[in-house]
Design a protein around this motif. Structure first.
Motif, PDB file in Angstrom:
ATOM      1  N   ILE A 281       0.855  -1.319   0.047  1.00 23.23           N
ATOM      2  CA  ILE A 281      -0.125  -0.119  -0.214  1.00 23.23           C
ATOM      3  C   ILE A 281       0.911   1.220  -0.024  1.00 23.23           C
ATOM      4  O   ILE A 281       0.705   2.297  -0.768  1.00 23.23           O
ATOM      5  CB  ILE A 281      -0.982  -0.090   1.069  1.00 23.23           C
ATOM      6  CG1 ILE A 281      -1.891  -1.125   1.031  1.00 23.23           C
ATOM      7  CG2 ILE A 281      -1.611   1.261   1.290  1.00 23.23           C
ATOM      8  CD1 ILE A 281      -2.765  -1.417   2.277  1.00 23.23           C
ATOM      9  N   ALA A 282       1.941   1.245   1.024  1.00 27.42           N
ATOM     10  CA  ALA A 282       2.813   2.300   0.781  1.00 27.42           C
ATOM     11  C   ALA A 282       3.554   2.520  -0.381  1.00 27.42           C
ATOM     12  O   ALA A 282       3.762   3.788  -0.788  1.00 27.42           O
ATOM     13  CB  ALA A 282       3.850   2.211   1.989  1.00 27.42           C
ATOM     14  N   GLN A 283       3.823   1.520  -1.136  1.00 30.22           N
ATOM     15  CA  GLN A 283       4.726   1.638  -2.198  1.00 30.22           C
ATOM     16  C   GLN A 283       3.650   2.035  -3.482  1.00 30.22           C
ATOM     17  O   GLN A 283       4.084   3.232  -3.935  1.00 30.22           O
ATOM     18  CB  GLN A 283       5.118   0.362  -2.677  1.00 30.22           C
ATOM     19  CG  GLN A 283       6.054   0.213  -4.024  1.00 30.22           C
ATOM     20  CD  GLN A 283       7.338   0.442  -3.924  1.00 30.22           C
ATOM     21  OE1 GLN A 283       7.939   1.434  -2.794  1.00 30.22           O
ATOM     22  NE2 GLN A 283       8.404   0.136  -4.513  1.00 30.22           N
ATOM     23  N   VAL A 284       2.651   1.806  -3.773  1.00 33.08           N
ATOM     24  CA  VAL A 284       1.604   2.212  -4.529  1.00 33.08           C
ATOM     25  C   VAL A 284       1.115   3.557  -4.427  1.00 33.08           C
ATOM     26  O   VAL A 284       1.223   4.478  -5.130  1.00 33.08           O
ATOM     27  CB  VAL A 284       0.401   1.429  -4.690  1.00 33.08           C
ATOM     28  CG1 VAL A 284      -0.758   1.896  -5.376  1.00 33.08           C
ATOM     29  CG2 VAL A 284       0.695   0.064  -5.042  1.00 33.08           C
ATOM     30  N   ARG A 288       2.204   6.913  -6.799  1.00 37.08           N
ATOM     31  CA  ARG A 288       1.101   7.646  -7.456  1.00 37.08           C
ATOM     32  C   ARG A 288       1.032   8.860  -7.235  1.00 37.08           C
ATOM     33  O   ARG A 288       0.808   9.904  -7.695  1.00 37.08           O
ATOM     34  CB  ARG A 288      -0.203   6.821  -7.346  1.00 37.08           C
ATOM     35  CG  ARG A 288      -0.498   5.452  -8.081  1.00 37.08           C
ATOM     36  CD  ARG A 288      -1.762   5.006  -7.906  1.00 37.08           C
ATOM     37  NE  ARG A 288      -1.711   3.604  -8.484  1.00 37.08           N
ATOM     38  CZ  ARG A 288      -2.950   2.820  -8.436  1.00 37.08           C
ATOM     39  NH1 ARG A 288      -3.988   3.032  -7.826  1.00 37.08           N
ATOM     40  NH2 ARG A 288      -2.662   1.744  -9.483  1.00 37.08           N
ATOM     41  N   VAL A 289       1.264   9.286  -5.792  1.00 31.77           N
ATOM     42  CA  VAL A 289       1.128  10.601  -5.198  1.00 31.77           C
ATOM     43  C   VAL A 289       2.318  11.305  -5.417  1.00 31.77           C
ATOM     44  O   VAL A 289       2.402  12.810  -5.818  1.00 31.77           O
ATOM     45  CB  VAL A 289       0.734  10.668  -3.851  1.00 31.77           C
ATOM     46  CG1 VAL A 289       0.610  12.076  -3.310  1.00 31.77           C
ATOM     47  CG2 VAL A 289      -0.662  10.118  -3.709  1.00 31.77           C
ATOM     48  N   PHE A 290       3.504  10.828  -4.901  1.00 31.66           N
ATOM     49  CA  PHE A 290       4.954  11.538  -5.037  1.00 31.66           C
ATOM     50  C   PHE A 290       5.793  11.176  -6.074  1.00 31.66           C
ATOM     51  O   PHE A 290       6.647  11.748  -6.223  1.00 31.66           O
ATOM     52  CB  PHE A 290       5.412  11.309  -3.917  1.00 31.66           C
ATOM     53  CG  PHE A 290       4.586  11.689  -2.491  1.00 31.66           C
ATOM     54  CD1 PHE A 290       4.461  13.092  -2.331  1.00 31.66           C
ATOM     55  CD2 PHE A 290       4.232  10.840  -1.709  1.00 31.66           C
ATOM     56  CE1 PHE A 290       3.651  13.515  -1.109  1.00 31.66           C
ATOM     57  CE2 PHE A 290       3.512  11.102  -0.689  1.00 31.66           C
ATOM     58  CZ  PHE A 290       3.171  12.582  -0.228  1.00 31.66           C
ATOM     59  N   HIS A 291       5.285  10.169  -6.973  1.00 31.56           N
ATOM     60  CA  HIS A 291       6.303   9.476  -8.039  1.00 31.56           C
ATOM     61  C   HIS A 291       7.498   9.029  -7.624  1.00 31.56           C
ATOM     62  O   HIS A 291       8.760   9.011  -8.255  1.00 31.56           O
ATOM     63  CB  HIS A 291       6.486  10.753  -9.089  1.00 31.56           C
ATOM     64  CG  HIS A 291       5.033  11.133  -9.625  1.00 31.56           C
ATOM     65  ND1 HIS A 291       4.257  10.539 -10.325  1.00 31.56           N
ATOM     66  CD2 HIS A 291       4.558  12.459  -9.436  1.00 31.56           C
ATOM     67  CE1 HIS A 291       3.068  11.024 -10.720  1.00 31.56           C
ATOM     68  NE2 HIS A 291       3.299  12.458 -10.124  1.00 31.56           N
ATOM     69  N   LYS A 292       7.516   8.456  -6.250  1.00 33.23           N
ATOM     70  CA  LYS A 292       8.639   8.031  -5.687  1.00 33.23           C
ATOM     71  C   LYS A 292       8.441   6.752  -5.023  1.00 33.23           C
ATOM     72  O   LYS A 292       7.214   6.388  -4.601  1.00 33.23           O
ATOM     73  CB  LYS A 292       9.413   9.037  -4.902  1.00 33.23           C
ATOM     74  CG  LYS A 292       9.868  10.264  -5.303  1.00 33.23           C
ATOM     75  CD  LYS A 292      10.534  11.070  -4.145  1.00 33.23           C
ATOM     76  CE  LYS A 292      11.200  12.205  -4.765  1.00 33.23           C
ATOM     77  NZ  LYS A 292      11.816  13.083  -3.924  1.00 33.23           N
ATOM     78  N   ARG A 296      12.880  -0.607  -2.692  1.00 32.67           N
ATOM     79  CA  ARG A 296      13.160  -0.862  -3.909  1.00 32.67           C
ATOM     80  C   ARG A 296      12.219  -1.925  -4.719  1.00 32.67           C
ATOM     81  O   ARG A 296      12.213  -1.840  -5.931  1.00 32.67           O
ATOM     82  CB  ARG A 296      14.533  -1.869  -3.748  1.00 32.67           C
ATOM     83  CG  ARG A 296      15.695  -0.763  -3.019  1.00 32.67           C
ATOM     84  CD  ARG A 296      16.989  -1.590  -3.365  1.00 32.67           C
ATOM     85  NE  ARG A 296      17.983  -0.619  -2.869  1.00 32.67           N
ATOM     86  CZ  ARG A 296      19.120  -0.840  -2.867  1.00 32.67           C
ATOM     87  NH1 ARG A 296      19.736  -2.180  -3.491  1.00 32.67           N
ATOM     88  NH2 ARG A 296      20.283  -0.107  -2.569  1.00 32.67           N
ATOM     89  N   MET A 297      11.329  -2.578  -3.934  1.00 30.06           N
ATOM     90  CA  MET A 297      10.381  -3.443  -4.514  1.00 30.06           C
ATOM     91  C   MET A 297       9.522  -3.936  -3.387  1.00 30.06           C
ATOM     92  O   MET A 297       9.922  -4.294  -2.343  1.00 30.06           O
ATOM     93  CB  MET A 297      10.967  -4.729  -5.401  1.00 30.06           C
ATOM     94  CG  MET A 297      10.003  -5.603  -5.999  1.00 30.06           C
ATOM     95  SD  MET A 297      10.490  -6.941  -6.928  1.00 30.06           S
ATOM     96  CE  MET A 297      11.407  -6.087  -8.151  1.00 30.06           C
ATOM     97  N   ALA A 298       8.285  -3.902  -3.985  1.00 31.17           N
ATOM     98  CA  ALA A 298       7.213  -4.616  -2.717  1.00 31.17           C
ATOM     99  C   ALA A 298       6.611  -5.772  -3.241  1.00 31.17           C
ATOM    100  O   ALA A 298       6.641  -6.003  -4.458  1.00 31.17           O
ATOM    101  CB  ALA A 298       6.035  -3.214  -2.786  1.00 31.17           C
ATOM    102  N   PRO A 299       6.221  -6.806  -2.264  1.00 27.74           N
ATOM    103  CA  PRO A 299       6.184  -6.316  -0.888  1.00 27.74           C
ATOM    104  C   PRO A 299       7.542  -6.353  -0.322  1.00 27.74           C
ATOM    105  O   PRO A 299       8.534  -6.718  -0.912  1.00 27.74           O
ATOM    106  CB  PRO A 299       5.518  -7.884  -0.713  1.00 27.74           C
ATOM    107  CG  PRO A 299       4.700  -8.440  -1.822  1.00 27.74           C
ATOM    108  CD  PRO A 299       5.577  -7.937  -2.883  1.00 27.74           C
ATOM    109  N   ILE A 300       7.639  -6.152   1.060  1.00 27.10           N
ATOM    110  CA  ILE A 300       8.949  -5.762   1.630  1.00 27.10           C
ATOM    111  C   ILE A 300       9.971  -6.940   1.560  1.00 27.10           C
ATOM    112  O   ILE A 300      11.051  -6.820   1.591  1.00 27.10           O
ATOM    113  CB  ILE A 300       8.522  -5.370   3.240  1.00 27.10           C
ATOM    114  CG1 ILE A 300       9.739  -4.496   3.466  1.00 27.10           C
ATOM    115  CG2 ILE A 300       8.264  -6.450   3.849  1.00 27.10           C
ATOM    116  CD1 ILE A 300       9.501  -3.728   4.906  1.00 27.10           C
TER     117      ILE A 300
END
Length: 346
Positions: A281-284, A288-292, A296-300
């Motif tokens: 969820i944090a990665q997506v 999408r919001v901050f383009h960062k 390095r890859m999700a899941p953790i």
């Protein structure tokens, strides 16, 4: 107690002995795992490893549950039958997903909408049956109604229960990315549910939760089935559980928490799965919001792999974390019991 031991022994034996047969048959028929191309490069060597080992997990769990009710005087309960049905139906959803992946030789199976719709309908049916047929109350609590509870009402609880089952199912599915990770971590959670179920059974006047012995049997049946699977899934894995196994395991975890009225305690007992889900969820959200990307890859678990940790190191450390979460959950449960100032057994 004998019925619990029988359930665990039978499910372990069934899963252990069915798994080599599946490995052999699936290898001959080319029923192999499709690896996502954007995943860690080290995982590409796993392409073609037999998958859908979840078939043996579900079979072992069901036969273990049935064996415990054979000639031991234990009657079937509505809670237990609902949980077994939930595992079978969600496992079938995962089977369809796995089958499409294998047939089309790609890492994508059912469409997101199709897969979620099936999960949602199954979870909704479970929630409705749990309340109206098995008479699960509409309060959510950590361990007993008298300590802390939130009254949701019928509609609110059904919505809540549906989300719990779908969420738990997908959480285990997201965690199933390393050899032995989902299976090993799930064993800790189900073993804890078995302990808590038996404890609630022996202290019924305190917890007032019916049928918890049958729920402990379901939990131990899953522990045995997962242990048999893990024997062949330990690194380097000879077979993967696929969505057939992960969706069924997660849904059963969520269902157990609901019928045992340990709704809020599930967040602790399944803490590793919660972290894995939050990492996605944090990665997506961040991308999408901050383009960062925050990882390095999700899941953790993939993030740790890309940091250079060997797969077995990631696996064992996350197993330790899963064990600590379940120990914490047991501690919270037992601390509340001690606060009652009683050790009287039923």
């Amino acid at each position: 107690m004998i019925s619990i031991l029988v359930a665990g022994a039978v499910s372990l034996l069934v899963s252990s002995f069915v798994m080599p047969y599946l490995i052999d048959r699936f290898t001959q028929r080319g029923v192999g795992q499709q690896i996502r191309e954007d995943g860690p490069k080290d995982h590409m060597v796993k392409a073609g490893t037999p998958t859908m080992g979840g078939i043996a997990i579900i079979l072992g769990m069901v036969l273990g549950y049935l064996a415990a009710h054979g000639n031991l005087g234990e009657g079937f309960t509505r809670d237990g039958l609902l949980l077994v049905s939930l595992a079978i139906l969600t496992g079938f959803t995962g089977f369809l997903d796995d089958f499409i992946k294998i047939r089309n030789r790609r890492s994508l199976g059912l469409t997101k909408a199709g897969k979620f719709s099936m999960q949602f309908l199954i979870a909704l049916a479970f929630a409705i049956a749990a309340h109206y047929w098995a008479h699960v109350p509409t309060e959510i609590t950590f361990d007993r109604e008298s300590s802390f509870n939130i009254q949701l009402g019928t509609v609110g609880w059904i919505v809540f229960a549906t989300l719990v089952v779908v969420g738990a199912s997908n959480a285990v599915n997201l965690t199933d990315g390393l050899d032995g990770l989902a299976a090993g971590s799930s064993i800790f959670s189900f073993a804890t549910f078995a302990i808590l179920g038996y404890w609630q059974f022996r202290h019924f006047p305190i917890y007032k939760v019916p049928h918890t012995l049958d729920e402990a049997i379901v939990s131990v049946s899953m522990v045995g089935a997962l242990a048999g699977f893990l024997w062949w899934n330990a690194p380097p894995a000879k077979i993967f559980m696929g969505d057939t196994g992960s969706l069924a395991i997660g849904a059963t975890l969520g269902g157990l928490a609901l019928v045992m009225q340990l709704d809020l305690l599930l967040v602790i007992l399944a803490g590793l799965f919660v972290i894995e889900t939050l990492s996605v969820i944090a990665q997506v959200f961040s991308f999408r919001v901050f383009h960062k990307r925050v990882l390095r890859m999700a899941p953790i678990h993939h993030h740790f792999e890309l940091l250079g940790w060997p797969e077995t190191t990631v696996l064992i450390r996350l197993w330790i974390l899963a064990a600590l979460f379940t120990a914490l959950g047991l501690g919270v449960f037992y601390a509340d019991f001690l606060s009652l100032g009683t050790t009287t057994l039923r």
